[in-house]
Scaffold this active site. Sequence first.
Site, PDB file in Angstrom:
ATOM      1  N   HIS A   1       9.977 -15.487   0.494  1.00 27.23           N
ATOM      2  CA  HIS A   1       9.506 -14.249   1.121  1.00 27.23           C
ATOM      3  C   HIS A   1       9.033 -14.514   2.553  1.00 27.23           C
ATOM      4  CE1 HIS A   1       9.350 -12.630  -3.005  1.00 27.23           C
ATOM      5  NE2 HIS A   1       9.420 -11.439  -2.431  1.00 27.23           N
TER       6      HIS A   1
ATOM      7  N   LYS B   1       3.414 -12.676   3.355  1.00 31.01           N
ATOM      8  CA  LYS B   1       3.105 -12.373   1.950  1.00 31.01           C
ATOM      9  C   LYS B   1       1.884 -13.173   1.490  1.00 31.01           C
ATOM     10  CE  LYS B   1       5.193 -11.831  -2.632  1.00 31.01           C
ATOM     11  NZ  LYS B   1       4.563 -10.509  -2.813  1.00 31.01           N
TER      12      LYS B   1
HETATM   13  N1  LIG Z   1       7.103  -3.714  -6.460  1.00 29.48           N
HETATM   14  C1  LIG Z   1       7.906  -3.775  -5.400  1.00 29.48           C
HETATM   15  O1  LIG Z   1       9.096  -3.403  -5.449  1.00 29.48           O
HETATM   16  C2  LIG Z   1       7.353  -4.286  -4.113  1.00 29.48           C
HETATM   17  C3  LIG Z   1       6.041  -4.676  -4.057  1.00 29.48           C
HETATM   18  N2  LIG Z   1       5.485  -5.061  -2.876  1.00 29.48           N
HETATM   19  C4  LIG Z   1       4.066  -5.355  -2.913  1.00 29.48           C
HETATM   20  O2  LIG Z   1       3.375  -4.305  -2.241  1.00 29.48           O
HETATM   21  C5  LIG Z   1       2.174  -4.805  -1.673  1.00 29.48           C
HETATM   22  C6  LIG Z   1       2.088  -4.459  -0.208  1.00 29.48           C
HETATM   23  O3  LIG Z   1       3.096  -5.139   0.494  1.00 29.48           O
HETATM   24  P1  LIG Z   1       3.250  -4.962   2.079  1.00 29.48           P
HETATM   25  O4  LIG Z   1       3.447  -3.532   2.425  1.00 29.48           O
HETATM   26  O5  LIG Z   1       4.262  -5.950   2.505  1.00 29.48           O
HETATM   27  O6  LIG Z   1       1.798  -5.452   2.567  1.00 29.48           O
HETATM   28  P2  LIG Z   1       0.964  -4.963   3.855  1.00 29.48           P
HETATM   29  O7  LIG Z   1      -0.158  -5.925   3.996  1.00 29.48           O
HETATM   30  O8  LIG Z   1       1.897  -4.742   4.997  1.00 29.48           O
HETATM   31  O9  LIG Z   1       0.412  -3.530   3.398  1.00 29.48           O
HETATM   32  C7  LIG Z   1      -0.695  -3.331   2.539  1.00 29.48           C
HETATM   33  C8  LIG Z   1      -1.468  -2.180   3.121  1.00 29.48           C
HETATM   34  O10 LIG Z   1      -2.500  -1.800   2.199  1.00 29.48           O
HETATM   35  C9  LIG Z   1      -3.654  -1.545   2.977  1.00 29.48           C
HETATM   36  N3  LIG Z   1      -4.892  -1.549   2.218  1.00 29.48           N
HETATM   37  C10 LIG Z   1      -5.742  -2.571   1.958  1.00 29.48           C
HETATM   38  N4  LIG Z   1      -6.808  -2.144   1.262  1.00 29.48           N
HETATM   39  C11 LIG Z   1      -6.641  -0.802   1.076  1.00 29.48           C
HETATM   40  C12 LIG Z   1      -7.413   0.220   0.469  1.00 29.48           C
HETATM   41  N5  LIG Z   1      -8.601  -0.038  -0.104  1.00 29.48           N
HETATM   42  N6  LIG Z   1      -6.930   1.474   0.466  1.00 29.48           N
HETATM   43  C13 LIG Z   1      -5.756   1.778   1.052  1.00 29.48           C
HETATM   44  N7  LIG Z   1      -4.974   0.844   1.684  1.00 29.48           N
HETATM   45  C14 LIG Z   1      -5.413  -0.425   1.685  1.00 29.48           C
HETATM   46  C15 LIG Z   1      -3.616  -2.635   4.047  1.00 29.48           C
HETATM   47  O11 LIG Z   1      -4.513  -2.335   5.104  1.00 29.48           O
HETATM   48  P3  LIG Z   1      -5.168  -3.552   5.952  1.00 29.48           P
HETATM   49  O12 LIG Z   1      -4.007  -4.259   6.580  1.00 29.48           O
HETATM   50  O13 LIG Z   1      -6.061  -2.828   6.914  1.00 29.48           O
HETATM   51  O14 LIG Z   1      -5.908  -4.404   4.956  1.00 29.48           O
HETATM   52  C16 LIG Z   1      -2.159  -2.560   4.440  1.00 29.48           C
HETATM   53  O15 LIG Z   1      -1.923  -1.554   5.403  1.00 29.48           O
HETATM   54  C17 LIG Z   1       2.171  -6.308  -1.974  1.00 29.48           C
HETATM   55  O16 LIG Z   1       1.422  -6.550  -3.143  1.00 29.48           O
HETATM   56  C18 LIG Z   1       3.642  -6.612  -2.212  1.00 29.48           C
HETATM   57  O17 LIG Z   1       3.871  -7.755  -2.988  1.00 29.48           O
HETATM   58  C19 LIG Z   1       6.199  -5.107  -1.730  1.00 29.48           C
HETATM   59  C20 LIG Z   1       7.518  -4.754  -1.721  1.00 29.48           C
HETATM   60  C21 LIG Z   1       8.202  -4.311  -2.916  1.00 29.48           C
HETATM   61  O1  LIG Z   2       5.550  -8.800  -0.707  1.00 37.10           O
HETATM   62  C1  LIG Z   2       6.766  -8.479  -0.654  1.00 37.10           C
HETATM   63  O2  LIG Z   2       7.356  -8.341   0.412  1.00 37.10           O
HETATM   64  C2  LIG Z   2       7.485  -8.242  -1.911  1.00 37.10           C
HETATM   65  N1  LIG Z   2       6.784  -8.228  -3.002  1.00 37.10           N
HETATM   66  C3  LIG Z   2       7.273  -8.026  -4.326  1.00 37.10           C
HETATM   67  C4  LIG Z   2       7.052  -9.272  -5.134  1.00 37.10           C
HETATM   68  O3  LIG Z   2       5.943  -9.848  -5.073  1.00 37.10           O
HETATM   69  O4  LIG Z   2       7.948  -9.673  -5.871  1.00 37.10           O
HETATM   70  C5  LIG Z   2       8.673  -7.476  -4.350  1.00 37.10           C
HETATM   71  C6  LIG Z   2       9.582  -7.983  -3.270  1.00 37.10           C
HETATM   72  O5  LIG Z   2      10.044  -9.247  -3.614  1.00 37.10           O
HETATM   73  C7  LIG Z   2       8.935  -7.951  -1.900  1.00 37.10           C
END
Ligand SMILES: NC(=O)C1=CN([C@@H]2O[C@H](COP(=O)(O)OP(=O)(O)OC[C@H]3O[C@@H](n4cnc5c(N)ncnc54)[C@H](OP(=O)(O)O)[C@@H]3O)[C@@H](O)[C@H]2O)C=CC1
Ligand SMILES: O=C(O)C1=N[C@H](C(=O)O)C[C@H](O)C1
Length: 270
Positions: A157, A161
């Site tokens: 990744h 991450k």
């Molecule tokens: N299931 C799936 O298909 C996928 C899952 N994911 C998962 O999604 C999650 C997010 O990934 P990603 O977008 O890359 O991460 P980012 O860090 O880019 O985004 C997370 C966001 O959540 C915000 N946040 C933190 N605390 C709070 C709160 N209390 N209330 C609201 N928002 C909050 C962060 O703000 P701040 O930066 O200010 O802390 C940030 O903007 C990860 O756990 C990732 O593994 C990602 C892609 C696909």
């Molecule tokens: O953090 C990410 O970017 C992603 N998170 C998910 C994971 O933890 O598997 C899904 C995807 O791989 C992207």
Amino acid sequence: MADMRLIVAGAGGRMGRTLTRVISETPGAVLVGALEAPGSELLGKDAGVLAGLPANGVALSADLWSMSAGADGILDFTVPAATIANVAIAAERGLVHVIGTTGMSQSDDAVIRSVTDRAIVVKSGNMSLGVNLLAALVKRVAQSLDQSFDIEILELHHKSKIDAPSGTALMLGEAAAAGRKIALDQHWARGRDGLTGARRAGDIGFASLRGGTAAGDHSVIFAGPSERITLSHHAEDRALFAQGALKAALWAHGKKPGMYSMADVLGLSD
Ligand SMILES: NC(=O)C1=CN([C@@H]2O[C@H](COP(=O)(O)OP(=O)(O)OC[C@H]3O[C@@H](n4cnc5c(N)ncnc54)[C@H](OP(=O)(O)O)[C@@H]3O)[C@@H](O)[C@H]2O)C=CC1
Ligand SMILES: O=C(O)C1=N[C@H](C(=O)O)C[C@H](O)C1
């Protein structure tokens, strides 16, 4: 039927911005709220502009209770503590809660399960069709091979991450463990380092690589006495996950309370 009114949690993040874009392209869905962390410098900014779109009039706010008064669902890709805080409000409001957040502990999962008598939750470590098909294949292959084949899961990744192994890697591990009829948490080998000793028979190993902008690569290796089988998935764009999350929300709208997976959404459940 009226459009499904959706909130994006983590609206300033990588997935949050992608979700805002994908909602704007999805018939039957409309963005009505954009949640960000208390104290975030993005509070008050327009979610559309943050996502590279024209302004949509939805300002980022940290107040889920207020913004959810007229909503139908929340797409939550944040951090475990935020998702757990959102669970109770989503249940109270009767929202469809699509949870993509990874890095959850077993006690976090227990909290989520505790509301599913009244909440509609769709939770998956990966919302893509390809990974969910891969999980079904992994289970099938693990069923067919005996313990002379060692199972190792490798993931790559982007460098930002924060959790490892990825949620997807753990999901693929669960699929392999289900195929073998074992409990993953009794048989996982996570984070080998130093003089580890030889591999324990029957373990499912995990290795995590981090770097660059990789959206998410996963391989499950079945390493046998004289041959190896590798099943892989490569995500090229995180819009894939956002489209899956939208599909999950629209599918779950009107379903009875419970805990659903992407396999349910995609019709891949056993
Ligand atoms: N299931 C799936 O298909 C996928 C899952 N994911 C998962 O999604 C999650 C997010 O990934 P990603 O977008 O890359 O991460 P980012 O860090 O880019 O985004 C997370 C966001 O959540 C915000 N946040 C933190 N605390 C709070 C709160 N209390 N209330 C609201 N928002 C909050 C962060 O703000 P701040 O930066 O200010 O802390 C940030 O903007 C990860 O756990 C990732 O593994 C990602 C892609 C696909
Ligand atoms: O953090 C990410 O970017 C992603 N998170 C998910 C994971 O933890 O598997 C899904 C995807 O791989 C992207």
